[in-house]
Scaffold this active site. Sequence first.
Site, mmCIF file in Angstrom:
data_model
loop_
_atom_site.group_PDB
_atom_site.id
_atom_site.type_symbol
_atom_site.label_atom_id
_atom_site.label_comp_id
_atom_site.label_asym_id
_atom_site.label_seq_id
_atom_site.Cartn_x
_atom_site.Cartn_y
_atom_site.Cartn_z
ATOM 1 N N GLY A 17 61.117 29.309 -40.836
ATOM 2 C CA GLY A 17 61.543 28.309 -40.305
ATOM 3 C C GLY A 17 63.049 28.501 -39.285
ATOM 4 O O GLY A 17 63.203 29.646 -39.320
ATOM 5 N N THR A 18 63.514 27.418 -39.061
ATOM 6 C CA THR A 18 64.672 27.858 -38.258
ATOM 7 C C THR A 18 65.743 28.867 -39.440
ATOM 8 O O THR A 18 66.573 29.708 -38.872
ATOM 9 C CB THR A 18 65.672 26.402 -38.274
ATOM 10 O OG1 THR A 18 64.630 25.669 -37.522
ATOM 11 C CG2 THR A 18 67.059 26.717 -37.245
ATOM 12 N N ALA A 54 69.316 18.639 -33.662
ATOM 13 C CA ALA A 54 70.428 18.113 -33.030
ATOM 14 C C ALA A 54 71.587 19.130 -33.707
ATOM 15 O O ALA A 54 71.275 19.520 -34.977
ATOM 16 C CB ALA A 54 70.903 16.737 -33.435
ATOM 17 N N LYS A 82 74.970 18.225 -25.737
ATOM 18 C CA LYS A 82 75.089 16.817 -26.739
ATOM 19 C C LYS A 82 76.761 16.790 -26.753
ATOM 20 O O LYS A 82 77.365 17.681 -27.329
ATOM 21 C CB LYS A 82 74.603 17.403 -28.445
ATOM 22 C CG LYS A 82 74.931 16.201 -29.267
ATOM 23 C CD LYS A 82 74.492 16.524 -30.538
ATOM 24 C CE LYS A 82 75.055 15.639 -31.902
ATOM 25 N NZ LYS A 82 74.761 16.041 -32.967
ATOM 26 N N PRO A 100 82.728 11.462 -31.097
ATOM 27 C CA PRO A 100 82.520 12.413 -30.186
ATOM 28 C C PRO A 100 83.058 13.874 -30.646
ATOM 29 O O PRO A 100 83.715 14.159 -31.852
ATOM 30 C CB PRO A 100 83.648 12.171 -29.104
ATOM 31 C CG PRO A 100 84.579 11.164 -29.997
ATOM 32 C CD PRO A 100 83.959 10.676 -31.210
ATOM 33 N N VAL A 189 52.954 33.769 -49.654
ATOM 34 C CA VAL A 189 53.408 33.996 -50.701
ATOM 35 C C VAL A 189 52.821 33.332 -52.156
ATOM 36 O O VAL A 189 52.911 31.998 -52.036
ATOM 37 C CB VAL A 189 54.928 34.367 -50.817
ATOM 38 C CG1 VAL A 189 55.336 34.662 -52.351
ATOM 39 C CG2 VAL A 189 55.317 35.213 -49.464
ATOM 40 N N THR A 348 74.098 18.569 -39.686
ATOM 41 C CA THR A 348 74.882 19.489 -40.300
ATOM 42 C C THR A 348 74.183 20.742 -40.885
ATOM 43 O O THR A 348 74.562 21.928 -41.142
ATOM 44 C CB THR A 348 75.762 19.027 -41.458
ATOM 45 O OG1 THR A 348 75.024 18.109 -42.177
ATOM 46 C CG2 THR A 348 76.993 18.316 -40.938
HETATM 47 P P1 FAD Z 1 61.300 25.048 -43.098
HETATM 48 O O1 FAD Z 1 61.459 24.861 -41.701
HETATM 49 O O2 FAD Z 1 60.574 24.340 -44.039
HETATM 50 O O3 FAD Z 1 60.495 26.467 -42.983
HETATM 51 C C1 FAD Z 1 60.104 27.138 -44.112
HETATM 52 C C2 FAD Z 1 59.186 28.242 -43.761
HETATM 53 O O4 FAD Z 1 58.730 28.884 -45.097
HETATM 54 C C3 FAD Z 1 58.021 28.258 -42.949
HETATM 55 O O5 FAD Z 1 57.649 29.180 -42.078
HETATM 56 C C4 FAD Z 1 56.832 28.156 -44.360
HETATM 57 O O6 FAD Z 1 55.741 28.866 -43.398
HETATM 58 C C5 FAD Z 1 57.513 29.329 -44.891
HETATM 59 N N1 FAD Z 1 56.780 29.301 -46.482
HETATM 60 C C6 FAD Z 1 56.805 28.316 -47.373
HETATM 61 N N2 FAD Z 1 56.073 28.416 -48.228
HETATM 62 C C7 FAD Z 1 55.425 29.956 -48.105
HETATM 63 C C8 FAD Z 1 54.764 30.609 -48.827
HETATM 64 N N3 FAD Z 1 54.130 30.371 -50.332
HETATM 65 N N4 FAD Z 1 54.430 32.054 -48.098
HETATM 66 C C9 FAD Z 1 54.932 32.213 -47.163
HETATM 67 N N5 FAD Z 1 55.753 31.494 -46.265
HETATM 68 C C10 FAD Z 1 55.949 30.260 -46.936
HETATM 69 N N6 FAD Z 1 69.100 19.944 -39.100
HETATM 70 C C11 FAD Z 1 70.078 19.901 -38.172
HETATM 71 O O7 FAD Z 1 70.937 20.786 -38.171
HETATM 72 N N7 FAD Z 1 69.959 18.893 -37.308
HETATM 73 C C12 FAD Z 1 69.079 17.806 -37.360
HETATM 74 O O8 FAD Z 1 69.031 17.086 -36.356
HETATM 75 C C13 FAD Z 1 68.283 17.862 -38.560
HETATM 76 N N8 FAD Z 1 67.241 16.987 -38.489
HETATM 77 C C14 FAD Z 1 66.624 16.912 -39.842
HETATM 78 C C15 FAD Z 1 65.608 15.622 -40.016
HETATM 79 C C16 FAD Z 1 64.858 15.907 -41.150
HETATM 80 C C17 FAD Z 1 64.247 14.442 -41.373
HETATM 81 C C18 FAD Z 1 65.030 16.846 -41.960
HETATM 82 C C19 FAD Z 1 64.209 16.959 -43.152
HETATM 83 C C20 FAD Z 1 65.653 17.883 -41.520
HETATM 84 C C21 FAD Z 1 66.508 17.888 -40.575
HETATM 85 N N9 FAD Z 1 67.471 18.977 -40.261
HETATM 86 C C22 FAD Z 1 68.236 19.022 -39.452
HETATM 87 C C23 FAD Z 1 67.385 20.214 -41.164
HETATM 88 C C24 FAD Z 1 66.790 21.252 -40.494
HETATM 89 O O9 FAD Z 1 65.407 20.908 -39.942
HETATM 90 C C25 FAD Z 1 66.533 22.477 -41.576
HETATM 91 O O10 FAD Z 1 67.700 22.795 -42.048
HETATM 92 C C26 FAD Z 1 66.167 23.456 -40.774
HETATM 93 O O11 FAD Z 1 64.990 23.543 -39.918
HETATM 94 C C27 FAD Z 1 65.792 24.702 -41.825
HETATM 95 O O12 FAD Z 1 64.588 24.562 -42.424
HETATM 96 P P2 FAD Z 1 63.877 25.848 -43.154
HETATM 97 O O13 FAD Z 1 63.988 26.919 -42.245
HETATM 98 O O14 FAD Z 1 64.991 26.004 -44.349
HETATM 99 O O15 FAD Z 1 62.502 25.259 -43.851
#
Ligand code: FAD
Length: 502
Positions: A17-18, A54, A82, A100, A189, A348
């Site tokens: 993910g991100t 954002a 933004k 702001p 995994v 954040t």
């Molecule tokens: P995820 O996006 O959940 O990625 C997880 C990854 O792990 C995926 O690639 C998945 O395939 C992999 N994975 C999981 N299990 C396995 C497995 N068993 N085997 C192999 N791969 C696996 N942040 C901001 O900065 N601004 C915002 O405006 C904002 N809005 C948000 C709104 C909401 C409602 C939420 C919940 C979050 C928001 N965030 C925001 C937070 C932001 O979305 C996350 O911090 C960011 O996307 C990071 O996510 P991540 O990569 O940690 O997890």
Amino acid sequence: MTQTNNFVRRIAIVGGGTAGWMMAAALSKTLSRHPCEVVLIESPDIPTVGVGEATIPPIQLFNRLLQIDEHEFLRETRGTYKLGIEFVDWFKQGQTYFHPFGRYGADIHNVPFHQYWRKLHQLGEGGSLGEYSLPTVAAYRGTFSPPDDNPRSVLSKMAYAYHLDAGLYADYLRRYAEARGVQRLARRVQGATVRPDDGFIESVVFDDNSRLEADFFIDCSGLRGLLIEETLHTGYEDWRHWLPCDRAVAMPCEAPEAPRPYTRSTAREAGWQWRIPLQHRLGNGYVYCSDYLTDDAAESTLLANLEGAPLADPKRLRFTTGRRKQAWNKNCLAVGLSAGFMEPLESTSIHMIQTAIARLMTLFPDNAFDPVDIAEYNRLSDIEYERIRDFLILHYKATARDDSELWRYTRDMAIPDSLQHKLDLYQSRARVFRYDEELFADTSWIAVFEGQGVVPRRYDPLVDTYDLEQLRAVAARMRQTIIAGADSLPRHEEYLARHCTA
Ligand code: FAD
């Protein structure tokens, strides 16, 4: 004595993910001379959360670290600029304020400008505080340009971040990281093995029982924390008593108008709704507390408040606000949602991925995994979480709303002493101090205090040493200069069309 290096030879990032791709991109850039390989594992059938759209201004530093061209970045992510966040109905229904980026006005004789504004405000003069902020005025006029290099120009006061499409951002970073040698494995995994002697992770195990060994594991698997929690049982601190929202429903829709250069957050009965303008759509979501609202009711509210035709099915998300008890445990570092989640209210989370990367670079391990370094990482991470947490809690606490259970609960809830201290100082003489290099500086706290009815009893006594007539003239000039500056900028959509579209 000569030092023998015991290099980390392989880093496994679990999750694409991100968080996973930001980490992979940063490592591919910064470790080019380090003898280690970086492998990122992501499951094609486990979706990313996909809603982090954002950001806040320090993301510009991350782009600079990666040497990413800003216009290309916005083209690739269909992003927009933004200038801050508009908060609607947070203090009271029908009341709006703007948080702001950048600063309010200019200090006079080393006293912050908002202190002088407080005096004018008490006299019923001086307009609104937002009129002394170029990003606020430009946001409402729909204009944008990056800051002018000339520090004497009002246009140098511009400050900005981006809105971006989270899926496109991960794709973009993936191309960047793969081009610099990161290997990607599209595998699921199912668990991990640990060394019996010290409990360190040895390998991740795939669903066909094959394994991948590594020295260092970066858990970017999202809220579940596949390695940090499911393997190492690190534990989680639950902060729902302060930040009670625990669910969200998200749904993009067609944009009814040219993208505005700001996020909107509208308080609703059991939480709040975001509106994030991108080049090709609006991102929308309702963040709510499941104690006070059902999932179906949240979805209906969101649908009823969309400004255009939906572009996808609703996506439902659940989370527990709080943080992992240790972000770094043995040879596993949790980054992104696996490390914790507060509230998307002030955008954040992506920033905290970036600071996690920066902390890792400062405390980069070798195979000894020195506990002193790990403890320092966790200490810094804890401070960061707590300071941001306090700022977020303020939005819920400083409310006069009593129309629904959520707001009555948050208005009356006990708050951390560290936040009470900030509130006391502001209520006394409108003073704001920045502790522990905390993320949110004066402007942010002042915006929310003033926007949400935290009224100081007095202003700084030094303000009265400045001639009132002179203050009136200076303030009037500042407001005029800011309006003229905002009006001299291109419209946001024109700037995007000229520089940031394919
Ligand atoms: P995820 O996006 O959940 O990625 C997880 C990854 O792990 C995926 O690639 C998945 O395939 C992999 N994975 C999981 N299990 C396995 C497995 N068993 N085997 C192999 N791969 C696996 N942040 C901001 O900065 N601004 C915002 O405006 C904002 N809005 C948000 C709104 C909401 C409602 C939420 C919940 C979050 C928001 N965030 C925001 C937070 C932001 O979305 C996350 O911090 C960011 O996307 C990071 O996510 P991540 O990569 O940690 O997890």
